[in-house]
Design a protein around this motif. Sequence first.
Motif, PDB file in Angstrom:
ATOM      1  N   GLY A 137      23.168  18.402 -20.023  1.00 48.43           N
ATOM      2  CA  GLY A 137      24.049  18.525 -21.247  1.00 48.43           C
ATOM      3  C   GLY A 137      24.576  18.357 -22.333  1.00 48.43           C
ATOM      4  N   LEU A 138      25.840  17.438 -22.283  1.00 51.91           N
ATOM      5  CA  LEU A 138      26.483  16.299 -23.472  1.00 51.91           C
ATOM      6  C   LEU A 138      26.078  15.769 -24.120  1.00 51.91           C
ATOM      7  N   GLY A 139      24.420  15.201 -23.821  1.00 52.52           N
ATOM      8  CA  GLY A 139      23.392  14.420 -24.402  1.00 52.52           C
ATOM      9  C   GLY A 139      22.175  13.819 -23.004  1.00 52.52           C
ATOM     10  N   ILE A 140      21.607  12.925 -23.855  1.00 55.48           N
ATOM     11  CA  ILE A 140      20.027  12.344 -23.499  1.00 55.48           C
ATOM     12  C   ILE A 140      20.367  11.478 -24.031  1.00 55.48           C
ATOM     13  N   LYS A 141      20.376   9.803 -22.324  1.00 53.38           N
ATOM     14  CA  LYS A 141      21.075   8.498 -23.190  1.00 53.38           C
ATOM     15  C   LYS A 141      20.015   7.558 -22.720  1.00 53.38           C
ATOM     16  N   THR A 142      19.831   6.646 -23.758  1.00 55.10           N
ATOM     17  CA  THR A 142      18.432   5.850 -23.278  1.00 55.10           C
ATOM     18  C   THR A 142      19.346   4.432 -22.117  1.00 55.10           C
ATOM     19  N   LEU A 143      19.535   4.495 -21.639  1.00 52.84           N
ATOM     20  CA  LEU A 143      20.458   2.909 -20.254  1.00 52.84           C
ATOM     21  C   LEU A 143      19.806   1.876 -20.310  1.00 52.84           C
ATOM     22  N   LEU A 144      18.619   2.096 -20.324  1.00 56.11           N
ATOM     23  CA  LEU A 144      17.462   0.678 -20.617  1.00 56.11           C
ATOM     24  C   LEU A 144      15.861   0.983 -21.196  1.00 56.11           C
ATOM     25  N   ALA A 145      16.150  -0.267 -22.446  1.00 53.94           N
ATOM     26  CA  ALA A 145      15.339   0.180 -23.020  1.00 53.94           C
ATOM     27  C   ALA A 145      14.019  -0.806 -23.056  1.00 53.94           C
ATOM     28  N   ASN A 146      12.855  -0.221 -22.460  1.00 52.44           N
ATOM     29  CA  ASN A 146      11.682  -1.101 -21.647  1.00 52.44           C
ATOM     30  C   ASN A 146      12.586  -2.855 -21.780  1.00 52.44           C
ATOM     31  N   GLN A 147      13.384  -2.928 -21.068  1.00 53.84           N
ATOM     32  CA  GLN A 147      13.614  -3.968 -20.455  1.00 53.84           C
ATOM     33  C   GLN A 147      12.648  -5.001 -19.458  1.00 53.84           C
ATOM     34  N   PRO A 148      12.702  -5.880 -19.877  1.00 55.19           N
ATOM     35  CA  PRO A 148      12.348  -7.310 -18.880  1.00 55.19           C
ATOM     36  C   PRO A 148      12.634  -7.016 -17.538  1.00 55.19           C
ATOM     37  N   VAL A 149      12.104  -6.625 -16.331  1.00 53.16           N
ATOM     38  CA  VAL A 149      12.835  -6.764 -15.236  1.00 53.16           C
ATOM     39  C   VAL A 149      13.809  -7.640 -14.993  1.00 53.16           C
ATOM     40  N   ASP A 150      13.433  -8.981 -15.053  1.00 57.34           N
ATOM     41  CA  ASP A 150      14.160  -9.949 -14.900  1.00 57.34           C
ATOM     42  C   ASP A 150      15.725 -10.254 -16.022  1.00 57.34           C
ATOM     43  N   LYS A 151      15.595  -9.126 -16.658  1.00 51.83           N
ATOM     44  CA  LYS A 151      17.435  -9.329 -17.407  1.00 51.83           C
ATOM     45  C   LYS A 151      17.824  -8.111 -17.168  1.00 51.83           C
ATOM     46  N   LEU A 152      17.327  -7.066 -16.553  1.00 47.64           N
ATOM     47  CA  LEU A 152      17.790  -5.855 -15.386  1.00 47.64           C
ATOM     48  C   LEU A 152      19.826  -5.899 -15.310  1.00 47.64           C
ATOM     49  N   THR A 153      20.633  -5.008 -15.701  1.00 50.16           N
ATOM     50  CA  THR A 153      21.370  -5.403 -14.483  1.00 50.16           C
ATOM     51  C   THR A 153      21.990  -3.212 -13.451  1.00 50.16           C
ATOM     52  N   ILE A 154      22.524  -3.691 -13.221  1.00 48.77           N
ATOM     53  CA  ILE A 154      22.562  -2.458 -11.786  1.00 48.77           C
ATOM     54  C   ILE A 154      23.383  -1.687 -13.225  1.00 48.77           C
ATOM     55  N   LEU A 155      22.850  -0.571 -12.457  1.00 48.61           N
ATOM     56  CA  LEU A 155      23.998   0.576 -13.140  1.00 48.61           C
ATOM     57  C   LEU A 155      25.106   0.794 -12.038  1.00 48.61           C
ATOM     58  N   ASP A 156      25.679   1.113 -12.500  1.00 46.29           N
ATOM     59  CA  ASP A 156      27.660   1.652 -12.059  1.00 46.29           C
ATOM     60  C   ASP A 156      27.888   2.815 -12.398  1.00 46.29           C
ATOM     61  N   ALA A 157      29.482   2.662 -12.191  1.00 45.32           N
ATOM     62  CA  ALA A 157      29.878   4.241 -11.563  1.00 45.32           C
ATOM     63  C   ALA A 157      29.804   4.314 -13.268  1.00 45.32           C
ATOM     64  N   ALA A 158      30.544   3.474 -14.519  1.00 44.87           N
ATOM     65  CA  ALA A 158      31.129   4.120 -15.671  1.00 44.87           C
ATOM     66  C   ALA A 158      30.394   3.900 -16.923  1.00 44.87           C
ATOM     67  N   ARG A 159      28.236   3.854 -15.983  1.00 43.90           N
ATOM     68  CA  ARG A 159      27.568   4.080 -17.043  1.00 43.90           C
ATOM     69  C   ARG A 159      26.853   5.911 -16.344  1.00 43.90           C
ATOM     70  N   TYR A 160      27.368   6.026 -15.872  1.00 43.88           N
ATOM     71  CA  TYR A 160      26.475   7.539 -15.187  1.00 43.88           C
ATOM     72  C   TYR A 160      27.889   8.661 -14.455  1.00 43.88           C
ATOM     73  N   VAL A 161      28.043   9.410 -15.341  1.00 43.19           N
ATOM     74  CA  VAL A 161      29.241  10.277 -15.313  1.00 43.19           C
ATOM     75  C   VAL A 161      28.451  11.270 -15.016  1.00 43.19           C
ATOM     76  N   PRO A 162      27.978  12.427 -14.111  1.00 41.02           N
ATOM     77  CA  PRO A 162      27.939  13.399 -13.930  1.00 41.02           C
ATOM     78  C   PRO A 162      28.656  14.667 -15.123  1.00 41.02           C
ATOM     79  N   ALA A 163      27.469  15.222 -15.611  1.00 42.66           N
ATOM     80  CA  ALA A 163      28.235  16.807 -15.454  1.00 42.66           C
ATOM     81  C   ALA A 163      27.841  17.382 -16.592  1.00 42.66           C
ATOM     82  N   ALA A 164      28.222  18.631 -16.564  1.00 45.53           N
ATOM     83  CA  ALA A 164      27.704  19.674 -17.842  1.00 45.53           C
ATOM     84  C   ALA A 164      26.433  20.519 -16.981  1.00 45.53           C
ATOM     85  N   THR A 165      25.210  20.576 -18.353  1.00 45.82           N
ATOM     86  CA  THR A 165      24.150  21.604 -17.377  1.00 45.82           C
ATOM     87  C   THR A 165      23.209  20.620 -17.664  1.00 45.82           C
ATOM     88  N   THR A 166      21.576  20.863 -17.204  1.00 42.99           N
ATOM     89  CA  THR A 166      20.502  20.263 -17.126  1.00 42.99           C
ATOM     90  C   THR A 166      18.957  20.820 -18.099  1.00 42.99           C
TER      91      THR A 166
END
Length: 212
Positions: free
Chosen positions: A57-86
């Motif tokens: 409910g706080l927003g819709i975020k694009t954390l990875l935007a059509n990224q080639p797989v060899d350039k991906l980084t892991i998703l960590d707790a700092a970038r994924y913070v559950p809150a609010a509605t659905t």
Amino acid sequence: MKKHHVFNLIILDESGSMEAIKAATLNGFNEVVQTIQGAQEQFYDQAHTVTLVTFNGLGIKTLLANQPVDKLTILDAARYVPAATTPLHDALGQSLLRLQWLTERETDYTVLVTILTDGEENASREFSAPQVRAMIGRLRRKNWSFTYMGANHDVERVAASLDISTSVRFEADERGVKTVFEAERKGRMAFYEKRSRGLSSQEAEEDYYKQP
């Protein structure tokens, strides 16, 4: 040699109820990324990219935007913070429209959309269920496949209401999340293998969550 482009779109619930399974969800997503990276190595005819969208409910975020797989980084707790509605419908509508724009000039491609949520829609303002259903129905005729992983609601009913035929229910605890992501990874690899053999997206999607 021009490769078959596989667009992997993952739409991940970041609402407050996901806090209880946050660690397991992060681990599961990062293992899926490793699976996609392995698939690109195994199926030399495919080139994979990943788009990750999280929503609450706080927003819709694009954390990875059509990224080639060899350039991906892991998703960590700092970038994924559950809150609010659905706002599931808004997340789907926005994400699908953006990716549809990217695929408009593609001729040899597949889109695999994966949705994970532990609850039903309750906060969208831009897109309704009928609008999203119509969009998904149209895209399924264009080499798009959709899978739905859900908990704490009638998963099959909700998936069917969105014109998604491939769904699985999981328990919203650490073990349940681990189990469903394991099934997801097996289904994903089987899907890629079938597409590499020339099967259609619809054929490749069959028995997605029922791999041995």
